[in-house]
Design a protein around this motif. Sequence first.
Motif, PDB file in Angstrom:
ATOM      1  N   ASP A 120      10.145 -23.426  27.752  1.00  0.00           N
ATOM      2  CA  ASP A 120      10.119 -24.390  28.853  1.00  0.00           C
ATOM      3  C   ASP A 120       9.709 -25.743  28.278  1.00  0.00           C
ATOM      4  O   ASP A 120       8.520 -26.043  28.155  1.00  0.00           O
ATOM      5  CB  ASP A 120       9.124 -23.931  29.921  1.00  0.00           C
ATOM      6  CG  ASP A 120       9.084 -24.896  31.104  1.00  0.00           C
ATOM      7  OD1 ASP A 120       9.716 -25.972  31.017  1.00  0.00           O
ATOM      8  OD2 ASP A 120       8.425 -24.555  32.102  1.00  0.00           O
ATOM      9  N   TRP A 121      10.712 -26.542  27.916  1.00  0.00           N
ATOM     10  CA  TRP A 121      10.423 -27.808  27.232  1.00  0.00           C
ATOM     11  C   TRP A 121       9.833 -28.856  28.168  1.00  0.00           C
ATOM     12  O   TRP A 121       9.356 -29.886  27.709  1.00  0.00           O
ATOM     13  CB  TRP A 121      11.688 -28.351  26.559  1.00  0.00           C
ATOM     14  CG  TRP A 121      12.028 -27.594  25.303  1.00  0.00           C
ATOM     15  CD1 TRP A 121      13.017 -26.673  25.139  1.00  0.00           C
ATOM     16  CD2 TRP A 121      11.367 -27.695  24.028  1.00  0.00           C
ATOM     17  NE1 TRP A 121      13.017 -26.171  23.848  1.00  0.00           N
ATOM     18  CE2 TRP A 121      12.004 -26.794  23.150  1.00  0.00           C
ATOM     19  CE3 TRP A 121      10.291 -28.447  23.554  1.00  0.00           C
ATOM     20  CZ2 TRP A 121      11.611 -26.622  21.815  1.00  0.00           C
ATOM     21  CZ3 TRP A 121       9.900 -28.275  22.230  1.00  0.00           C
ATOM     22  CH2 TRP A 121      10.560 -27.369  21.381  1.00  0.00           C
ATOM     23  N   THR A 122       9.854 -28.598  29.474  1.00  0.00           N
ATOM     24  CA  THR A 122       9.259 -29.603  30.371  1.00  0.00           C
ATOM     25  C   THR A 122       7.743 -29.656  30.184  1.00  0.00           C
ATOM     26  O   THR A 122       7.097 -30.573  30.663  1.00  0.00           O
ATOM     27  CB  THR A 122       9.567 -29.287  31.849  1.00  0.00           C
ATOM     28  OG1 THR A 122       8.925 -28.051  32.201  1.00  0.00           O
ATOM     29  CG2 THR A 122      11.061 -29.179  32.090  1.00  0.00           C
ATOM     30  N   ARG A 123       7.176 -28.656  29.525  1.00  0.00           N
ATOM     31  CA  ARG A 123       5.726 -28.609  29.363  1.00  0.00           C
ATOM     32  C   ARG A 123       5.264 -29.029  27.965  1.00  0.00           C
ATOM     33  O   ARG A 123       4.089 -28.885  27.617  1.00  0.00           O
ATOM     34  CB  ARG A 123       5.219 -27.194  29.636  1.00  0.00           C
ATOM     35  CG  ARG A 123       5.435 -26.744  31.070  1.00  0.00           C
ATOM     36  CD  ARG A 123       5.216 -25.248  31.218  1.00  0.00           C
ATOM     37  NE  ARG A 123       5.582 -24.785  32.550  1.00  0.00           N
ATOM     38  CZ  ARG A 123       4.699 -24.642  33.561  1.00  0.00           C
ATOM     39  NH1 ARG A 123       3.437 -24.930  33.386  1.00  0.00           N
ATOM     40  NH2 ARG A 123       5.106 -24.205  34.732  1.00  0.00           N
ATOM     41  N   GLU A 124       6.214 -29.525  27.160  1.00  0.00           N
ATOM     42  CA  GLU A 124       5.899 -29.905  25.782  1.00  0.00           C
ATOM     43  C   GLU A 124       4.715 -30.875  25.718  1.00  0.00           C
ATOM     44  O   GLU A 124       4.612 -31.800  26.529  1.00  0.00           O
ATOM     45  CB  GLU A 124       7.135 -30.586  25.173  1.00  0.00           C
ATOM     46  CG  GLU A 124       6.955 -31.021  23.735  1.00  0.00           C
ATOM     47  CD  GLU A 124       8.197 -31.747  23.204  1.00  0.00           C
ATOM     48  OE1 GLU A 124       9.141 -31.975  23.992  1.00  0.00           O
ATOM     49  OE2 GLU A 124       8.214 -32.086  22.013  1.00  0.00           O
ATOM     50  N   LEU A 125       3.835 -30.665  24.756  1.00  0.00           N
ATOM     51  CA  LEU A 125       2.726 -31.600  24.556  1.00  0.00           C
ATOM     52  C   LEU A 125       2.470 -31.802  23.069  1.00  0.00           C
ATOM     53  O   LEU A 125       2.883 -30.999  22.238  1.00  0.00           O
ATOM     54  CB  LEU A 125       1.455 -31.105  25.255  1.00  0.00           C
ATOM     55  CG  LEU A 125       0.829 -29.764  24.863  1.00  0.00           C
ATOM     56  CD1 LEU A 125       0.005 -29.871  23.584  1.00  0.00           C
ATOM     57  CD2 LEU A 125      -0.067 -29.266  25.994  1.00  0.00           C
ATOM     58  N   ALA A 126       1.822 -32.924  22.748  1.00  0.00           N
ATOM     59  CA  ALA A 126       1.403 -33.196  21.375  1.00  0.00           C
ATOM     60  C   ALA A 126      -0.051 -33.635  21.405  1.00  0.00           C
ATOM     61  O   ALA A 126      -0.429 -34.477  22.220  1.00  0.00           O
ATOM     62  CB  ALA A 126       2.280 -34.277  20.748  1.00  0.00           C
ATOM     63  N   THR A 127      -0.862 -33.070  20.515  1.00  0.00           N
ATOM     64  CA  THR A 127      -2.305 -33.338  20.580  1.00  0.00           C
ATOM     65  C   THR A 127      -2.646 -34.767  20.192  1.00  0.00           C
ATOM     66  O   THR A 127      -3.746 -35.226  20.471  1.00  0.00           O
ATOM     67  CB  THR A 127      -3.081 -32.371  19.672  1.00  0.00           C
ATOM     68  OG1 THR A 127      -2.597 -32.513  18.334  1.00  0.00           O
ATOM     69  CG2 THR A 127      -2.908 -30.938  20.126  1.00  0.00           C
ATOM     70  N   CYS A 128      -1.699 -35.494  19.554  1.00  0.00           N
ATOM     71  CA  CYS A 128      -1.975 -36.875  19.168  1.00  0.00           C
ATOM     72  C   CYS A 128      -1.685 -37.843  20.310  1.00  0.00           C
ATOM     73  O   CYS A 128      -1.849 -39.054  20.162  1.00  0.00           O
ATOM     74  CB  CYS A 128      -1.181 -37.262  17.920  1.00  0.00           C
ATOM     75  SG  CYS A 128       0.605 -37.245  18.158  1.00  0.00           S
TER      76      CYS A 128
END
Length: 872
Positions: A120-128
């Motif tokens: 589910d790419w709508t939930r993609e996140l990056a910690t930076c």
Amino acid sequence: MDEQYLPATVEREAQASWESNGTFQAPDDASREKFYCLSMFPYPSGRLHMGHVRNYTIGDVISRFERMRGKNVLQPMGWDAFGLPAENAAMANSVPPAQWTHENIAYMKVQLQSLGFAIDWTRELATCHPDYYRWNQWLFLRMLESGIAYKKSGVVNWDPVDQTVLANEQVIDGRGWRTGAPVEKREIPMYYLEITRYADEMLDALDDLPGWPPQVKTMQANWIGRSHGVRFAFPYEFDGEAGRLWVFTTRADTIMGVTFCAVAAEHPLAERAARDNPELAVFIEACKQGSIAEADIATIDKKGMPTGLRVDHPLTGEPVEVWVGNYVLMSYGDGAVMAVPGHDERDFEFALKYDLPIRQVIDVPGESFSDEAWQPWYADKERGRCVNSGAYDGLDYLEAVDAIATDLAAKELGEKRIQYRLRDWGISRQRYWGCPIPIVHCDACGDVPVPDDQLPVLLPDDCVPDGHGNPLNKRDDFINTSCPACGAPARRETDTMDTFVDSSWYYARYCCRDNDTAMTDKRVDDWMPVDQYIGGIEHAILHLLYSRFWTRVMRDSGLVSVDEPFTNLLTQGMVVAETYYRDDAGRRIFFNPADVDVQRDDKGKITGALANEDGQPVTVGGIEKMSKSKNNGVDPQTLVERYGADTVRVFTMFAAPPEQSLEWSDSGVEGGYRFLKRLWALAAAWQAPVVLLNGGGEVAPATDDAARPLRQEIHALLQQALHDYGRYQFNTVISACMKLLNLLGGLEAGTDDWRARVAHEGLGILLRLLAPVAPHFCHHLWRELGYGEEILDAGWPGVDEAALVKDEIELVVQVNGKLRGQIRVPASSDREAIEQAARDDANVQRFTADKVVRKVIVVPGRLVNLVVTDAN
RNA sequence: GCGGACGUGGCGGAAUUGGUAUACGCGCUGGCUUUAGGUGCCAGUACCUCACGGUGUGGGAGUUCGAGUCUCCCCGUCCGCACCA
């Protein structure tokens, strides 16, 4: 349909279909049974490696399997985007870490998509991203308020030439990796999180994690290391100044055997003694050289030097010499240990080396004490009793510890204490590419937390590190600010947080990634806990322990309602491959497996290898973890382009069970490709009759007698595959699929009705079983053959119990445990009939003729064992 | 040093959890098809023995009617050790 299997076309079409239908967007629908399947998120290092492919394929197979069983599956993906490699790349290429990281993320995302993962790419996140790390800062401030976060001094590796702090990884043989200078230990102020506050809870809760591998739980328990012992003091008085040397021991019963004490080089007593002892000062300085890594400290030569100071034995008042030992850690306990060389191996070696007294105080049954022959026998707590211990003689371990603790307490010199090996978590890093610690230093007010309404403290994204300290220290626009308390000019903290902070709660954020006003919300409680977590065994301790800790902190702050983040844990094995090399003028040059030709003898045994470039031999160097340094990595991208994602997935799942290491094999990939091609050819051959059946509504299974043996085997294989899916042993699932194909291969589906029905049933089962592993392939054929639109929603196949019933069963017959015959009996046979059939078997009689049968063991459905002896 | 795993044919691995060791795949050998082929198909393939049979799951002991599986000792390999992620 195409006669030929063209993976590129099949995969492009399937991916486009999933994309346009939003097939993998997990609705926040608490009314459905949920399944949260999570693979450890990648560090965006540049390109995917086979370890990623394996990790995410395992997660994807589980996700698709659970979805086909009807669950609402969430499989998100993100990026563990802060960290040291970005700074190293920045130094090498003069590119800001932010730019490097974002480019890598973009590239690797395309790679992940080409593998067809049900994410589910709508939930993609990056910690930076500030939207993420602001909540690190926010919760850190809550921890400061509750006292879980606090400041104290800690030890780091210091490169005296580059004037910079080094990670353990950057220390090679005690020297800085760039300068080659001997590394020093240096004390600096740092922020700590009081993970020890949860030590007991996290230890005890391991018993309530049945879905975790036992070895991981054991490792965590040992890491926390709860031990029951006695903390006590050796009183002293030097130059009229009285004090106490505190130590901890789990073996208080041996206290009468203490012949010296050892303290860390940083211990106050060591420093005091060094003031007027130049030789000792030199030794202490030498102890401060070297890295802080415990593996290094534990393997160094144990060295010591006397301080000349004597403390008093707390019970006898005898003088006890104090030594400085390079193996004593200031950070563990009180930085000092009592030494009992008679009953501790390390103390024993130290005593022999420096000619210190060895005293027996525990009776060792069957062993006699002598200076030459004595083996330091760490007396068994159950057996050893005190000797040469005055009032304590004759007491066993528990009695002695009780009596000694009581006596120490009476003198106010000690008490029983529970101690943990676990230390509080130091999160300060003197590095740029991480989450800023939200503190402002004010001359008047001290360390002032940044108010919530000023979050996030943004990290400038255009710094380029140069290897000399943290570049933030040179950024006036970042450092200079005003004190939130008094408004006076003040300086921002430039330390950033350990990247383990980032990865300690990302699993919760996937559930509410779009919430820009709170760290979590109700949706987190709906999705959490993670039902299945998948990742490398190398994270068995630190990452998993920090996540368990962070979840509890969030729980106690009312942010989540679960205690444990991960219900089930699967630790996948490494991806390994053969290495090939040549030694050239002292340097070892490694050849990639793709660039050598392996030589074999008539039996297929490997006899050597030749380099493709010059046809000359290279050394076969053995199986190692895929790595850049050994040049034995295989690029997943090349494989996907050549064979398609489905073949890569089939091979990856087939070559080994998920927990074991996976050995790379080019010909194994060919085997996976061959399997898919054969299955494709079968589907093409059966297309007409299967499509015809599918066009007529519900298809009943064949009931003809001729179909029975085939259906019996199909359902037996289905049963095995379902069992293996249930225990996540995907290699044998694929094996069952291959057997199904071999079984169905000879069937002429078009010749009559029962054959068409068996073909329809068998192929329908096979495609659904294989769909989680080779999703594009099965998606395509499912439609092409008219089974339905979306195989993911087709329902999971079930075993027809009636089809499994056999009229006759085969049993093996053993005589004294050795295989001597096989019998066929009606399935309804009772014990007596089976035994008689076994005795009647011609070959069995050869081995029982002149013997007496003493005992007959009948294992229903398996075997008969006749236990015989000679007639006399 | 401490902690945790692993060891089965030429190779990856299987063995429904104490019940036919080596399923499935790779490799190899032989054959067929193909103009050709690094394609496809068929057969064989743990070791010793002409055979009967024997041996065999890193090595050694033990429990059991029966051990790859359980127990103990030994050998070897791999992973983690708090600033790599």
